[in-house]
Motif scaffolding. Structure first.
Motif, short mmCIF file in Angstrom:
data_model
loop_
_atom_site.label_atom_id
_atom_site.label_comp_id
_atom_site.label_asym_id
_atom_site.label_seq_id
_atom_site.Cartn_x
_atom_site.Cartn_y
_atom_site.Cartn_z
N TYR A 73 9.19 24.73 -1.16
CA TYR A 73 8.58 26.32 -1.43
C TYR A 73 8.76 26.69 -0.10
O TYR A 73 8.18 26.42 0.93
CB TYR A 73 7.47 26.30 -2.14
N HIS A 74 9.38 28.05 -0.29
CA HIS A 74 9.02 28.86 1.02
C HIS A 74 8.58 30.48 0.44
O HIS A 74 8.86 30.73 -0.41
CB HIS A 74 10.25 29.06 1.85
N VAL A 75 8.21 31.24 1.47
CA VAL A 75 7.92 32.77 1.06
C VAL A 75 8.26 33.67 2.38
O VAL A 75 8.12 33.27 3.47
CB VAL A 75 6.22 33.06 1.05
N THR A 76 8.90 34.66 1.93
CA THR A 76 9.50 35.52 2.94
C THR A 76 8.88 36.87 2.95
O THR A 76 8.65 37.43 1.77
CB THR A 76 10.94 35.91 2.96
N PHE A 77 7.91 37.06 3.98
CA PHE A 77 7.02 38.22 3.74
C PHE A 77 8.01 39.46 4.55
O PHE A 77 7.83 39.64 5.76
CB PHE A 77 5.70 38.12 4.57
N GLU A 78 8.83 40.20 3.99
CA GLU A 78 9.81 41.08 4.52
C GLU A 78 10.48 41.93 3.72
O GLU A 78 11.04 41.53 2.44
CB GLU A 78 10.86 40.12 5.21
N PRO A 79 10.64 43.22 3.92
CA PRO A 79 9.68 43.87 5.03
C PRO A 79 8.36 44.26 4.45
O PRO A 79 8.12 44.54 3.41
CB PRO A 79 10.56 45.23 4.96
N LEU A 80 7.43 43.73 5.34
CA LEU A 80 5.85 43.83 5.19
C LEU A 80 5.41 45.19 5.33
O LEU A 80 5.30 45.78 6.05
CB LEU A 80 5.11 42.87 6.13
N PHE A 81 5.10 45.76 3.99
CA PHE A 81 4.77 47.22 4.02
C PHE A 81 3.17 47.48 4.15
O PHE A 81 2.62 48.43 4.52
CB PHE A 81 5.07 47.77 2.69
N ASP A 82 2.27 46.29 3.78
CA ASP A 82 0.88 46.50 3.92
C ASP A 82 0.06 45.17 4.17
O ASP A 82 0.87 44.22 4.28
CB ASP A 82 0.42 47.32 2.76
N ASP A 83 -1.12 45.31 4.24
CA ASP A 83 -1.57 44.06 4.78
C ASP A 83 -1.99 43.26 3.61
O ASP A 83 -2.59 43.51 2.72
CB ASP A 83 -3.10 44.26 5.11
N PRO A 84 -1.51 41.75 3.36
CA PRO A 84 -1.52 41.16 2.27
C PRO A 84 -2.91 40.51 2.19
O PRO A 84 -3.19 39.90 1.10
CB PRO A 84 -0.29 39.88 2.43
#
Ligand code: SF4
Length: 232
Positions: A138-149
């Protein structure tokens, strides 16, 4: 110095078209500009491209650069999975923003299933991926990151990518460095490699974190050996 992810992982657009409707979608703009297919909202499967998987030289491929896995018909997916199983020399990545629409199981060793998360309110996608797609990687792409997760449950995740807005909107919409550092710390606590995309250089500076999973590095090393032998 930063490396460009596109030099490490190449697009193989077996399916073109998507119904998710992200406002910042480059694939839709390019499809319309170059008239690649008639209607981007009606995904099409380019079966003939499967032959590209038969190349003996190992490669890392992203298969959803112009689509979303949730929009693939089941029979397309099965055909692609069969071909992946026949070609273990490569690694293959899939991305989706609608893991809630997926439900399948696979024992492929060289297929990586991921979700895109752009904001805290989309963290549910990681849970949905783990529940609905039973896979080995599994992988996760945080993009484009718009706020603080914030605090993210990365249990079972094998790789994360962090990126910011690109193109004209990048002047006004930017990822905060603190969000990228927080994700990186959380991933590293679990020994998960982290890759900051090259677009983050103006935000994060030249000291970039660009880690790839071992399986991708192995492919890149084999590519180098292959290229060296060819040049002799
Ligand atoms: S999921 Fe990907 S391909 Fe589909 S609209 Fe969004 S950015 Fe475009």
């Amino acid at each position: 110095m930063s490396i460009c992810i596109k030099d490490q992982i190449q697009n193989m657009n077996l399916v073109i078209g998507c119904t998710v409707g992200c406002p910042y979608c480059y694939a839709r703009n390019n499809t319309r500009r170059y008239h690649i297919i008639d209607d981007f909202e009606k995904p099409q499967f380019f079966q003939g491209k499967l032959r590209m998987m038969e190349k003996k030289k190992p490669q890392n491929f992203l298969l959803t650069g112009m689509s979303d896995l949730s929009g693939w018909h089941e029979e397309w997916r099965e055909e692609v999975f069969n071909k992946i199983a026949e070609n273990p020399q490569h690694q293959f990545l899939f991305l989706t923003k609608r893991p809630d629409l997926l439900s399948f199981e696979t024992d492929l060793d060289n297929a990586w299933f991921g979700v895109t998360v752009t904001r805290k309110s989309e963290l549910w996608r990681i849970d949905a991926l783990r529940s609905n797609v039973k896979a080995k990687k599994y992988h996760v792409t945080f993009e484009p990151l718009f706020d603080d997760p914030g605090k993210v449950d990365l249990t079972g995740i094998d790789w994360i990518v962090v990126g910011t807005m690109t193109g004209a909107k990048s002047r006004t919409v930017k990822t905060d460095p603190g969000w990228a550092y927080s994700l990186t710390e959380q991933a590293h606590e679990l020994n998960i490699p982290v890759f900051w995309k090259e677009d983050l250089v103006p935000i994060m500076g030249e000291e970039m974190i660009q880690e790839m999973p071992d399986a991708f590095n192995k492919v890149l090393e084999e590519q180098r050996i292959w290229n060296n032998q060819k040049s002799k």
